[in-house]
Design a protein around this motif. Structure first.
Motif, PDB file in Angstrom:
ATOM      1  N   GLY A 182       0.822  -1.206   0.000  1.00 12.97           N
ATOM      2  CA  GLY A 182       0.000   0.000   0.000  1.00 12.97           C
ATOM      3  C   GLY A 182       0.857   1.257   0.000  1.00 12.97           C
ATOM      4  N   SER A 183       0.195   2.369   0.155  1.00 16.01           N
ATOM      5  CA  SER A 183       0.911   3.656   0.087  1.00 16.01           C
ATOM      6  C   SER A 183       1.894   3.813   1.237  1.00 16.01           C
ATOM      7  CB  SER A 183      -0.089   4.806   0.065  1.00 16.01           C
ATOM      8  OG  SER A 183      -0.905   4.771   1.230  1.00 16.01           O
ATOM      9  N   ILE A 184       1.558   3.303   2.424  1.00 12.17           N
ATOM     10  CA  ILE A 184       2.475   3.424   3.569  1.00 12.17           C
ATOM     11  C   ILE A 184       3.725   2.585   3.330  1.00 12.17           C
ATOM     12  CG2 ILE A 184       2.754   2.894   6.015  1.00 12.17           C
ATOM     13  CD1 ILE A 184      -0.135   3.737   6.407  1.00 12.17           C
ATOM     14  N   GLU A 185       3.553   1.363   2.847  1.00 17.42           N
ATOM     15  CA  GLU A 185       4.709   0.505   2.572  1.00 17.42           C
ATOM     16  C   GLU A 185       5.596   1.116   1.491  1.00 17.42           C
ATOM     17  OE1 GLU A 185       1.552  -0.731   2.617  1.00 17.42           O
ATOM     18  OE2 GLU A 185       1.588  -1.949   4.448  1.00 17.42           O
ATOM     19  N   LEU A 186       4.967   1.653   0.445  1.00 14.98           N
ATOM     20  CA  LEU A 186       5.752   2.295  -0.620  1.00 14.98           C
ATOM     21  C   LEU A 186       6.470   3.534  -0.092  1.00 14.98           C
ATOM     22  CD1 LEU A 186       3.312   1.909  -3.651  1.00 14.98           C
ATOM     23  CD2 LEU A 186       5.397   0.606  -3.174  1.00 14.98           C
ATOM     24  N   LEU A 187       5.837   4.240   0.832  1.00 15.72           N
ATOM     25  CA  LEU A 187       6.475   5.396   1.460  1.00 15.72           C
ATOM     26  C   LEU A 187       7.707   4.956   2.249  1.00 15.72           C
ATOM     27  CD1 LEU A 187       6.227   8.487   2.069  1.00 15.72           C
ATOM     28  CD2 LEU A 187       4.998   7.803   4.136  1.00 15.72           C
ATOM     29  N   PHE A 188       7.586   3.846   2.993  1.00 12.80           N
ATOM     30  CA  PHE A 188       8.739   3.325   3.736  1.00 12.80           C
ATOM     31  C   PHE A 188       9.864   2.913   2.797  1.00 12.80           C
ATOM     32  CE2 PHE A 188       5.978   2.086   7.565  1.00 12.80           C
ATOM     33  CZ  PHE A 188       6.370   3.212   8.259  1.00 12.80           C
ATOM     34  N   LEU A 189       9.517   2.234   1.691  1.00 14.70           N
ATOM     35  CA  LEU A 189      10.536   1.825   0.722  1.00 14.70           C
ATOM     36  C   LEU A 189      11.233   3.048   0.123  1.00 14.70           C
ATOM     37  CD1 LEU A 189       8.745  -1.096  -1.138  1.00 14.70           C
ATOM     38  CD2 LEU A 189      10.646  -1.260   0.457  1.00 14.70           C
ATOM     39  N   GLY A 190      10.447   4.069  -0.214  1.00 11.87           N
ATOM     40  CA  GLY A 190      11.027   5.302  -0.737  1.00 11.87           C
ATOM     41  C   GLY A 190      11.921   5.992   0.283  1.00 11.87           C
ATOM     42  N   ALA A 191      11.516   5.941   1.556  1.00  8.53           N
ATOM     43  CA  ALA A 191      12.327   6.556   2.615  1.00  8.53           C
ATOM     44  C   ALA A 191      13.657   5.825   2.773  1.00  8.53           C
ATOM     45  CB  ALA A 191      11.559   6.552   3.930  1.00  8.53           C
ATOM     46  N   VAL A 192      13.643   4.502   2.642  1.00 10.81           N
ATOM     47  CA  VAL A 192      14.884   3.725   2.758  1.00 10.81           C
ATOM     48  C   VAL A 192      15.830   4.075   1.612  1.00 10.81           C
ATOM     49  CG1 VAL A 192      15.826   1.382   2.565  1.00 10.81           C
ATOM     50  CG2 VAL A 192      13.912   1.826   4.091  1.00 10.81           C
ATOM     51  N   VAL A 193      15.309   4.142   0.400  1.00  5.22           N
ATOM     52  CA  VAL A 193      16.153   4.462  -0.755  1.00  5.22           C
ATOM     53  C   VAL A 193      16.663   5.905  -0.651  1.00  5.22           C
ATOM     54  CG1 VAL A 193      16.205   4.669  -3.267  1.00  5.22           C
ATOM     55  CG2 VAL A 193      15.057   2.731  -2.212  1.00  5.22           C
ATOM     56  N   THR A 194      15.818   6.817  -0.208  1.00  6.09           N
ATOM     57  CA  THR A 194      16.243   8.207  -0.027  1.00  6.09           C
ATOM     58  C   THR A 194      17.319   8.317   1.045  1.00  6.09           C
ATOM     59  OG1 THR A 194      14.054   8.971  -0.697  1.00  6.09           O
ATOM     60  CG2 THR A 194      15.428  10.542   0.496  1.00  6.09           C
ATOM     61  N   ALA A 195      17.136   7.584   2.143  1.00  6.27           N
ATOM     62  CA  ALA A 195      18.153   7.589   3.198  1.00  6.27           C
ATOM     63  C   ALA A 195      19.463   7.008   2.680  1.00  6.27           C
ATOM     64  CB  ALA A 195      17.668   6.806   4.412  1.00  6.27           C
ATOM     65  N   GLY A 196      19.391   5.965   1.852  1.00  2.87           N
ATOM     66  CA  GLY A 196      20.598   5.413   1.236  1.00  2.87           C
ATOM     67  C   GLY A 196      21.275   6.429   0.337  1.00  2.87           C
ATOM     68  N   PHE A 197      20.477   7.200  -0.385  1.00  2.00           N
ATOM     69  CA  PHE A 197      21.006   8.266  -1.241  1.00  2.00           C
ATOM     70  C   PHE A 197      21.754   9.293  -0.396  1.00  2.00           C
ATOM     71  CE2 PHE A 197      20.177  12.567  -2.937  1.00  2.00           C
ATOM     72  CZ  PHE A 197      20.880  12.488  -4.128  1.00  2.00           C
ATOM     73  N   LEU A 198      21.139   9.732   0.691  1.00  2.00           N
ATOM     74  CA  LEU A 198      21.770  10.742   1.548  1.00  2.00           C
ATOM     75  C   LEU A 198      23.011  10.202   2.254  1.00  2.00           C
ATOM     76  CD1 LEU A 198      18.563  12.380   3.060  1.00  2.00           C
ATOM     77  CD2 LEU A 198      20.043  13.274   1.242  1.00  2.00           C
ATOM     78  N   MET A 199      22.964   8.948   2.676  1.00  2.00           N
ATOM     79  CA  MET A 199      24.118   8.344   3.355  1.00  2.00           C
ATOM     80  C   MET A 199      25.291   8.191   2.398  1.00  2.00           C
ATOM     81  SD  MET A 199      23.500   6.661   6.551  1.00  2.00           S
ATOM     82  CE  MET A 199      22.118   6.773   7.644  1.00  2.00           C
ATOM     83  N   GLY A 200      25.016   8.069   1.125  1.00  3.49           N
ATOM     84  CA  GLY A 200      26.081   7.925   0.140  1.00  3.49           C
ATOM     85  C   GLY A 200      26.949   9.167   0.023  1.00  3.49           C
ATOM     86  N   PHE A 201      26.440  10.304   0.455  1.00  3.43           N
ATOM     87  CA  PHE A 201      27.222  11.537   0.360  1.00  3.43           C
ATOM     88  C   PHE A 201      28.366  11.585   1.371  1.00  3.43           C
ATOM     89  CE2 PHE A 201      23.584  13.146  -2.029  1.00  3.43           C
ATOM     90  CZ  PHE A 201      24.254  13.782  -3.061  1.00  3.43           C
ATOM     91  N   VAL A 202      28.257  10.859   2.477  1.00  9.79           N
ATOM     92  CA  VAL A 202      29.327  10.897   3.489  1.00  9.79           C
ATOM     93  C   VAL A 202      30.637  10.344   2.926  1.00  9.79           C
ATOM     94  CG1 VAL A 202      30.025  10.101   5.778  1.00  9.79           C
ATOM     95  CG2 VAL A 202      27.680  10.860   5.386  1.00  9.79           C
ATOM     96  N   PRO A 203      30.669   9.101   2.415  1.00  5.24           N
ATOM     97  CA  PRO A 203      31.926   8.635   1.827  1.00  5.24           C
ATOM     98  C   PRO A 203      32.269   9.377   0.530  1.00  5.24           C
ATOM     99  CG  PRO A 203      30.232   6.972   1.550  1.00  5.24           C
ATOM    100  CD  PRO A 203      29.660   8.044   2.423  1.00  5.24           C
TER     101      PRO A 203
END
Length: 189
Positions: free
Chosen positions: A151-172
Motif C-alpha cells: 500500500g501507500s504506507i509501505e511504498l512510502l517506507f521503501l522510498g524513505a529507505v532508498v532516499t536515506a541510502g542516497f543521503l548516506m552515500g554523500f558521506v563517503p
C-alpha cells in the motif's frame, strides 16, 4: 434417530433490529440473576481486540525503523571504510579524466543501488514468507492473512529507505571528493 440431550449452552447468537434494542438486551442479560450469563456485542469485542493488536503493530513498526537505521548505518560504515582500500581505484579514475563530481556521483549511485537492492530484496522476502506461511497460520490458528500488493504506507517506507541510502552515500563521497589525486597514486610502504 438418537436424540441428543443438551446439558449446557455455552453461547448463542441473537440478532436485534436496532441499536437501542442491542444495548437494552445486553444490559438485561448481564443483569439477569437467575443464571450467570454475559452478553457480548461482537463488533465492540472485535474493535477492542484490534485496538490491542494496534499497539503491537506500532511496536513492530518502531522495531522495523530501528532495524532499517542499523542497516543503513552498517552500509555507511562499510562504504566509508572501503574507501581506504579503494583510494587507488579513485585516484586512477581521477587520473584518466573523471572529475571529483563524477567520483561523488559514482559513490552515491553505489549507495542508492545498495539501498534499493536491500529494500526490494526485503519486500520479496516478505512475500515469499507470506506465501509459505499463510496456509500454515490458517491451519494452526484459523487466521487468514491476505496477501495484497504494498500500500501507500509501505511504498512510502521503501522510498524513505532508498532516499536515506542516497543521503548516506554523500558521506563517503565527500571524503573521496576531498582526497587528493597524489594520495591514491603514492606508493605506501
Amino acid at each position: 434417530m438418537d436424540e441428543i440431550e443438551i446439558t449446557q449452552v455455552t453461547s448463542f447468537f441473537v440478532g436485534a433490529t436496532n441499536r437501542r434494542d442491542v444495548l437494552r438486551l445486553q444490559r438485561e442479560v448481564n443483569d439477569y440473576e437467575g443464571e450467570p450469563m454475559m452478553a457480548v456485542i461482537p463488533g465492540l469485542a472485535l474493535n477492542e481486540m484490534w485496538q490491542g493488536i494496534g499497539y503491537a503493530e506500532t511496536g513492530l513498526r518502531v522495531v522495523t525503523i530501528f532495524v532499517v537505521l542499523v542497516g543503513l548505518l552498517g552500509m555507511l560504515v562499510s562504504l566509508y571504510t572501503s574507501l581506504n582500500e579503494r583510494r587507488r581505484e579513485m585516484a586512477i579514475l581521477r587520473a584518466v579524466g573523471a572529475g571529483p563530481n563524477r567520483i561523488v556521483s559514482l559513490l552515491v549511485l553505489e549507495s542508492v543501488c545498495l539501498a534499493a537492492a536491500g529494500a526490494i530484496g526485503g519486500l520479496a522476502l516478505v512475500y515469499v514468507l507470506l506465501s509459505a506461511g499463510q496456509p500454515i497460520v490458517e491451519a494452526q490458528v484459523g487466521l487468514f492473512i491476505p496477501i495484497r500488493p504494498p500500500g501507500s504506507i509501505e511504498l512510502l517506507f521503501l522510498g524513505a529507505v532508498v532516499t536515506a541510502g542516497f543521503l548516506m552515500g554523500f558521506v563517503p563521497a565527500l571524503k573521496a571528493y576531498r582526497t587528493a589525486l597524489h594520495d591514491g597514486l603514492a606508493v605506501r610502504v
